[in-house]
Design a protein around this motif. Structure first.
Motif, short mmCIF file in Angstrom:
data_model
loop_
_atom_site.label_atom_id
_atom_site.label_comp_id
_atom_site.label_asym_id
_atom_site.label_seq_id
_atom_site.Cartn_x
_atom_site.Cartn_y
_atom_site.Cartn_z
N ASN A 33 -7.66 -9.25 -8.95
CA ASN A 33 -7.76 -8.60 -10.25
C ASN A 33 -7.19 -7.17 -10.29
O ASN A 33 -7.33 -6.47 -11.29
CB ASN A 33 -9.23 -8.55 -10.71
N VAL A 34 -6.55 -6.73 -9.22
CA VAL A 34 -6.07 -5.36 -9.18
C VAL A 34 -4.75 -5.19 -9.96
O VAL A 34 -4.37 -4.08 -10.32
CB VAL A 34 -5.93 -4.88 -7.70
N GLY A 35 -4.09 -6.34 -10.22
CA GLY A 35 -2.87 -6.27 -11.01
C GLY A 35 -1.59 -6.60 -10.26
O GLY A 35 -0.51 -6.12 -10.64
N LYS A 36 -1.66 -7.45 -9.25
CA LYS A 36 -0.45 -7.84 -8.51
C LYS A 36 0.52 -8.59 -9.42
O LYS A 36 1.71 -8.27 -9.48
CB LYS A 36 -0.81 -8.75 -7.32
N SER A 37 0.00 -9.59 -10.14
CA SER A 37 0.86 -10.38 -11.01
C SER A 37 1.39 -9.53 -12.16
O SER A 37 2.57 -9.62 -12.53
CB SER A 37 0.10 -11.60 -11.54
N SER A 38 0.54 -8.66 -12.69
CA SER A 38 0.97 -7.77 -13.79
C SER A 38 2.07 -6.81 -13.32
O SER A 38 2.97 -6.47 -14.09
CB SER A 38 -0.21 -6.94 -14.30
N GLY A 57 -9.04 -14.22 -9.49
CA GLY A 57 -8.81 -15.42 -8.71
C GLY A 57 -7.80 -16.35 -9.36
O GLY A 57 -7.66 -17.50 -9.00
N LYS A 58 -7.07 -15.83 -10.32
CA LYS A 58 -6.10 -16.65 -11.04
C LYS A 58 -4.96 -17.12 -10.12
O LYS A 58 -4.55 -18.27 -10.18
CB LYS A 58 -5.52 -15.82 -12.19
N THR A 59 -4.45 -16.21 -9.31
CA THR A 59 -3.36 -16.59 -8.42
C THR A 59 -3.97 -17.25 -7.18
O THR A 59 -4.58 -16.59 -6.36
CB THR A 59 -2.52 -15.37 -8.02
N GLY A 78 -5.38 -12.89 -4.45
CA GLY A 78 -6.13 -11.67 -4.17
C GLY A 78 -7.18 -11.88 -3.10
O GLY A 78 -7.62 -13.01 -2.90
N ASN A 143 -2.46 1.26 -9.05
CA ASN A 143 -2.28 0.68 -10.39
C ASN A 143 -3.41 1.08 -11.36
O ASN A 143 -4.44 1.59 -10.96
CB ASN A 143 -2.20 -0.84 -10.26
N LYS A 144 -3.16 0.81 -12.62
CA LYS A 144 -4.08 1.06 -13.74
C LYS A 144 -4.24 2.55 -14.04
O LYS A 144 -5.31 3.02 -14.44
CB LYS A 144 -5.45 0.37 -13.50
N ASP A 146 -3.16 4.06 -16.46
CA ASP A 146 -3.45 4.27 -17.89
C ASP A 146 -4.94 4.37 -18.17
O ASP A 146 -5.35 4.81 -19.24
CB ASP A 146 -2.83 3.13 -18.71
N LYS A 147 -5.76 3.96 -17.21
CA LYS A 147 -7.21 3.96 -17.42
C LYS A 147 -7.87 5.28 -17.06
O LYS A 147 -9.09 5.43 -17.23
CB LYS A 147 -7.85 2.84 -16.61
N ALA A 176 0.88 -1.05 -14.69
CA ALA A 176 1.54 -2.30 -15.07
C ALA A 176 1.45 -2.47 -16.58
O ALA A 176 2.34 -3.04 -17.21
CB ALA A 176 0.88 -3.48 -14.35
N GLU A 177 0.39 -1.95 -17.16
CA GLU A 177 0.14 -2.07 -18.59
C GLU A 177 1.14 -1.25 -19.40
O GLU A 177 1.73 -1.74 -20.35
CB GLU A 177 -1.30 -1.59 -18.87
P1 GTP Z 1 -5.46 -12.26 -8.89
O1 GTP Z 1 -4.25 -13.12 -9.06
O2 GTP Z 1 -6.72 -12.85 -9.43
O3 GTP Z 1 -5.63 -11.79 -7.49
O4 GTP Z 1 -5.26 -10.95 -9.81
P2 GTP Z 1 -4.00 -9.97 -9.88
O5 GTP Z 1 -4.11 -8.91 -8.85
O6 GTP Z 1 -2.72 -10.72 -9.92
O7 GTP Z 1 -4.26 -9.25 -11.28
P3 GTP Z 1 -3.62 -9.58 -12.70
O8 GTP Z 1 -2.21 -9.12 -12.75
O9 GTP Z 1 -3.92 -10.99 -13.05
O10 GTP Z 1 -4.46 -8.57 -13.63
C1 GTP Z 1 -5.86 -8.63 -13.70
C2 GTP Z 1 -6.35 -7.96 -14.98
O11 GTP Z 1 -6.08 -6.55 -14.94
C3 GTP Z 1 -5.68 -8.46 -16.25
O12 GTP Z 1 -6.63 -8.49 -17.27
C4 GTP Z 1 -4.61 -7.42 -16.53
O13 GTP Z 1 -4.26 -7.34 -17.88
C5 GTP Z 1 -5.30 -6.14 -16.06
N1 GTP Z 1 -4.33 -5.12 -15.63
C6 GTP Z 1 -3.38 -5.26 -14.67
N2 GTP Z 1 -2.68 -4.11 -14.53
C7 GTP Z 1 -3.19 -3.22 -15.42
C8 GTP Z 1 -2.88 -1.85 -15.75
O14 GTP Z 1 -1.98 -1.20 -15.21
N3 GTP Z 1 -3.66 -1.27 -16.71
C9 GTP Z 1 -4.66 -1.94 -17.34
N4 GTP Z 1 -5.35 -1.29 -18.26
N5 GTP Z 1 -4.97 -3.23 -17.06
C10 GTP Z 1 -4.25 -3.86 -16.11
#
Ligand code: GTP
Ligand code: MG
Length: 192
Positions: A33-38, A57-59, A78, A143-144, A146-147, A176-177
Protein backbone atom coordinates in the motif's frame (compact mmCIF):
# COMPACT_ATOMS: atom_id res chain seq x y z
CA UNK A 1 14.32 5.97 -23.71
CA UNK A 2 10.70 6.98 -23.33
CA UNK A 3 8.93 5.51 -20.33
CA UNK A 4 5.59 6.52 -21.82
CA UNK A 5 6.18 3.72 -24.32
CA UNK A 6 6.13 1.12 -21.56
CA UNK A 7 3.88 -1.89 -22.12
CA UNK A 8 2.53 -4.49 -19.71
CA UNK A 9 4.01 -7.88 -20.55
CA UNK A 10 2.75 -10.33 -17.95
CA UNK A 11 2.15 -11.23 -14.32
CA UNK A 12 4.48 -13.92 -13.06
CA UNK A 13 3.32 -16.22 -10.28
CA UNK A 14 6.49 -18.33 -10.34
CA UNK A 15 10.05 -18.15 -11.71
CA UNK A 16 8.88 -19.66 -15.01
CA UNK A 17 7.33 -16.27 -15.79
CA UNK A 18 10.29 -14.08 -14.86
CA UNK A 19 12.17 -12.18 -17.63
CA UNK A 20 14.56 -14.30 -19.64
CA UNK A 21 16.54 -11.73 -21.65
CA UNK A 22 19.45 -9.51 -20.65
CA UNK A 23 17.57 -6.17 -20.55
CA UNK A 24 18.19 -4.31 -17.35
CA UNK A 25 15.75 -4.49 -14.50
CA UNK A 26 14.50 -1.55 -12.46
CA UNK A 27 12.71 -3.08 -9.51
CA UNK A 28 10.07 -1.51 -7.24
CA UNK A 29 9.77 -2.91 -3.74
CA UNK A 30 8.15 -1.66 -0.58
CA UNK A 31 5.57 -2.31 2.04
CA UNK A 32 2.05 -3.07 0.97
CA UNK A 33 0.00 0.00 0.00
CA UNK A 34 2.99 2.36 -0.07
CA UNK A 35 2.42 3.18 -3.73
CA UNK A 36 4.71 0.96 -5.83
CA UNK A 37 2.11 0.48 -8.57
CA UNK A 38 1.10 4.16 -8.43
CA UNK A 39 4.75 5.15 -8.83
CA UNK A 40 4.99 3.05 -12.00
CA UNK A 41 1.78 4.63 -13.28
CA UNK A 42 3.26 8.09 -12.71
CA UNK A 43 6.47 7.17 -14.51
CA UNK A 44 4.69 5.85 -17.57
CA UNK A 45 2.14 8.67 -17.38
CA UNK A 46 -0.95 6.45 -17.37
CA UNK A 47 -3.46 6.04 -14.61
CA UNK A 48 -4.65 2.50 -14.05
CA UNK A 49 -1.64 1.00 -15.85
CA UNK A 50 -0.10 -0.98 -13.03
CA UNK A 51 -3.07 -1.90 -10.89
CA UNK A 52 -3.73 0.30 -7.91
CA UNK A 53 -6.22 -0.22 -5.15
CA UNK A 54 -7.14 1.12 -1.75
CA UNK A 55 -7.14 -2.54 -0.70
CA UNK A 56 -3.60 -3.45 0.36
CA UNK A 57 -2.24 -6.61 -1.15
CA UNK A 58 -3.54 -5.87 -4.62
CA UNK A 59 -0.30 -6.77 -6.38
CA UNK A 60 -0.04 -10.50 -5.74
CA UNK A 61 2.24 -11.45 -8.60
CA UNK A 62 5.46 -10.07 -10.00
CA UNK A 63 4.13 -7.71 -12.64
CA UNK A 64 6.44 -7.13 -15.57
CA UNK A 65 6.50 -4.10 -17.84
CA UNK A 66 8.85 -3.47 -20.73
CA UNK A 67 10.11 -0.12 -21.96
CA UNK A 68 11.09 -0.29 -25.62
CA UNK A 69 12.42 -3.82 -25.08
CA UNK A 70 15.42 -2.39 -23.24
CA UNK A 71 14.27 -2.03 -19.67
CA UNK A 72 12.11 -4.21 -17.45
CA UNK A 73 10.08 -2.42 -14.82
CA UNK A 74 9.35 -4.96 -12.11
CA UNK A 75 6.41 -4.33 -9.75
CA UNK A 76 6.72 -6.60 -6.72
CA UNK A 77 4.00 -7.56 -4.24
CA UNK A 78 4.14 -5.55 -1.03
CA UNK A 79 5.58 -6.86 2.20
CA UNK A 80 4.36 -6.60 5.75
CA UNK A 81 0.66 -5.94 5.56
CA UNK A 82 -0.63 -7.08 8.92
CA UNK A 83 -4.16 -7.93 7.83
CA UNK A 84 -3.06 -10.26 5.06
CA UNK A 85 -3.30 -13.87 6.19
CA UNK A 86 -0.11 -15.59 7.26
CA UNK A 87 -0.38 -18.08 4.39
CA UNK A 88 -0.72 -15.27 1.86
CA UNK A 89 2.15 -13.32 3.36
CA UNK A 90 4.34 -16.39 3.13
CA UNK A 91 3.37 -16.88 -0.48
CA UNK A 92 4.25 -13.26 -1.37
CA UNK A 93 7.54 -13.29 0.48
CA UNK A 94 8.45 -16.59 -1.14
CA UNK A 95 7.72 -15.09 -4.55
CA UNK A 96 9.75 -11.96 -3.76
CA UNK A 97 12.64 -14.16 -2.58
CA UNK A 98 12.42 -16.32 -5.70
CA UNK A 99 12.46 -13.22 -7.84
CA UNK A 100 15.60 -11.83 -6.20
CA UNK A 101 17.31 -15.23 -6.33
CA UNK A 102 16.53 -15.51 -10.00
CA UNK A 103 17.28 -11.96 -11.16
CA UNK A 104 19.79 -10.48 -8.73
CA UNK A 105 22.58 -10.08 -11.28
CA UNK A 106 20.36 -8.20 -13.74
CA UNK A 107 19.00 -5.61 -11.32
CA UNK A 108 20.33 -2.20 -12.33
CA UNK A 109 18.51 -0.44 -9.48
CA UNK A 110 16.27 -1.41 -6.62
CA UNK A 111 13.74 1.29 -5.77
CA UNK A 112 12.62 0.92 -2.19
CA UNK A 113 9.43 2.95 -1.83
CA UNK A 114 8.69 4.21 1.67
CA UNK A 115 5.95 6.44 3.06
CA UNK A 116 7.31 9.94 3.67
CA UNK A 117 4.85 10.43 6.55
CA UNK A 118 6.14 7.60 8.70
CA UNK A 119 9.27 6.31 10.28
CA UNK A 120 10.39 3.36 8.12
CA UNK A 121 9.10 -0.02 9.32
CA UNK A 122 11.10 -3.07 10.38
CA UNK A 123 10.30 -4.49 6.95
CA UNK A 124 11.83 -1.43 5.25
CA UNK A 125 14.94 -1.68 7.39
CA UNK A 126 15.27 -5.40 6.63
CA UNK A 127 14.85 -4.80 2.89
CA UNK A 128 17.57 -2.13 2.80
CA UNK A 129 19.97 -4.19 4.94
CA UNK A 130 19.42 -7.22 2.79
CA UNK A 131 19.94 -5.29 -0.47
CA UNK A 132 23.11 -3.65 0.86
CA UNK A 133 24.38 -7.06 1.87
CA UNK A 134 24.12 -8.14 -1.77
CA UNK A 135 25.58 -4.86 -3.07
CA UNK A 136 22.41 -4.06 -4.98
CA UNK A 137 22.28 -0.43 -6.12
CA UNK A 138 19.47 1.19 -4.16
CA UNK A 139 17.48 4.41 -4.43
CA UNK A 140 14.85 5.24 -1.81
CA UNK A 141 11.64 6.91 -2.99
CA UNK A 142 9.79 8.73 -0.20
CA UNK A 143 6.25 8.64 -1.57
CA UNK A 144 3.02 10.46 -0.67
CA UNK A 145 4.71 13.83 -0.23
CA UNK A 146 1.39 15.47 -1.13
CA UNK A 147 0.09 14.30 2.24
CA UNK A 148 2.46 16.48 4.29
CA UNK A 149 3.30 20.18 4.38
CA UNK A 150 6.24 21.41 2.31
CA UNK A 151 8.01 22.39 5.53
CA UNK A 152 7.77 18.80 6.81
CA UNK A 153 9.53 17.25 3.82
CA UNK A 154 13.15 17.88 4.87
CA UNK A 155 12.70 16.68 8.48
CA UNK A 156 10.88 13.58 7.21
CA UNK A 157 13.68 12.77 4.77
CA UNK A 158 16.17 13.16 7.58
CA UNK A 159 14.29 10.71 9.79
CA UNK A 160 14.07 8.19 6.94
CA UNK A 161 17.76 8.57 6.14
CA UNK A 162 18.74 8.08 9.78
CA UNK A 163 16.40 5.15 10.45
CA UNK A 164 17.48 3.29 7.32
CA UNK A 165 21.14 4.28 7.79
CA UNK A 166 21.27 5.31 4.16
CA UNK A 167 24.72 6.90 4.12
CA UNK A 168 25.15 8.29 0.61
CA UNK A 169 22.16 6.48 -0.92
CA UNK A 170 19.91 8.84 -2.88
CA UNK A 171 16.47 9.53 -1.46
CA UNK A 172 13.87 11.17 -3.69
CA UNK A 173 10.82 12.94 -2.22
CA UNK A 174 7.95 11.90 -4.45
CA UNK A 175 4.23 12.06 -5.00
CA UNK A 176 2.75 9.43 -7.27
CA UNK A 177 -0.53 11.30 -6.83
CA UNK A 178 0.66 14.77 -7.89
CA UNK A 179 3.81 14.00 -9.86
CA UNK A 180 6.30 15.85 -7.64
CA UNK A 181 9.73 14.24 -7.95
CA UNK A 182 8.96 12.56 -11.27
CA UNK A 183 11.83 14.26 -13.11
CA UNK A 184 14.34 13.30 -10.41
CA UNK A 185 13.15 9.70 -10.41
CA UNK A 186 13.24 9.40 -14.20
CA UNK A 187 16.73 10.90 -14.28
CA UNK A 188 17.86 8.27 -11.76
CA UNK A 189 16.21 5.49 -13.76
CA UNK A 190 17.92 6.59 -16.96
CA UNK A 191 21.28 6.67 -15.20
CA UNK A 192 20.84 3.22 -13.61
P1 GTP B 1 0.39 -3.33 -3.05
O1 GTP B 1 0.36 -3.73 -4.48
O2 GTP B 1 -0.82 -3.74 -2.27
O3 GTP B 1 1.64 -3.75 -2.36
O4 GTP B 1 0.32 -1.72 -2.98
P2 GTP B 1 1.21 -0.65 -3.78
O5 GTP B 1 2.46 -0.38 -3.03
O6 GTP B 1 1.37 -1.03 -5.21
O7 GTP B 1 0.31 0.65 -3.63
P3 GTP B 1 -0.71 1.27 -4.69
O8 GTP B 1 0.04 1.92 -5.80
O9 GTP B 1 -1.74 0.25 -5.03
O10 GTP B 1 -1.34 2.46 -3.81
C1 GTP B 1 -2.00 2.20 -2.59
C2 GTP B 1 -2.91 3.36 -2.24
O11 GTP B 1 -2.14 4.54 -1.95
C3 GTP B 1 -3.88 3.76 -3.34
O12 GTP B 1 -5.09 4.13 -2.76
C4 GTP B 1 -3.20 4.96 -3.99
O13 GTP B 1 -4.10 5.82 -4.63
C5 GTP B 1 -2.54 5.62 -2.79
N1 GTP B 1 -1.35 6.40 -3.18
C6 GTP B 1 -0.25 5.92 -3.84
N2 GTP B 1 0.65 6.91 -4.02
C7 GTP B 1 0.13 8.04 -3.46
C8 GTP B 1 0.60 9.39 -3.32
O14 GTP B 1 1.69 9.79 -3.76
N3 GTP B 1 -0.22 10.25 -2.66
C9 GTP B 1 -1.43 9.87 -2.16
N4 GTP B 1 -2.15 10.79 -1.54
N5 GTP B 1 -1.90 8.61 -2.28
C10 GTP B 1 -1.14 7.70 -2.92
MG1 MG C 1 0.98 -2.78 -6.15
Amino acid sequence: MDFRKTVFVRSAASPAGFPADGAKRLVFAGRSNVGKSSTINRIVGKKGFARVSSMPGKTVHVNLFSTEGRIWLVDLPGYGYSKTSMAERERYSKLIEEYFDYDMKNIARLYVIVDIRHKPTEGDIAMIKWAQNYDLPITVVANKSDKIKKSEIEPSLKLIRQTLELGDILIIPFSAEKGDGRDALIKDMLEA
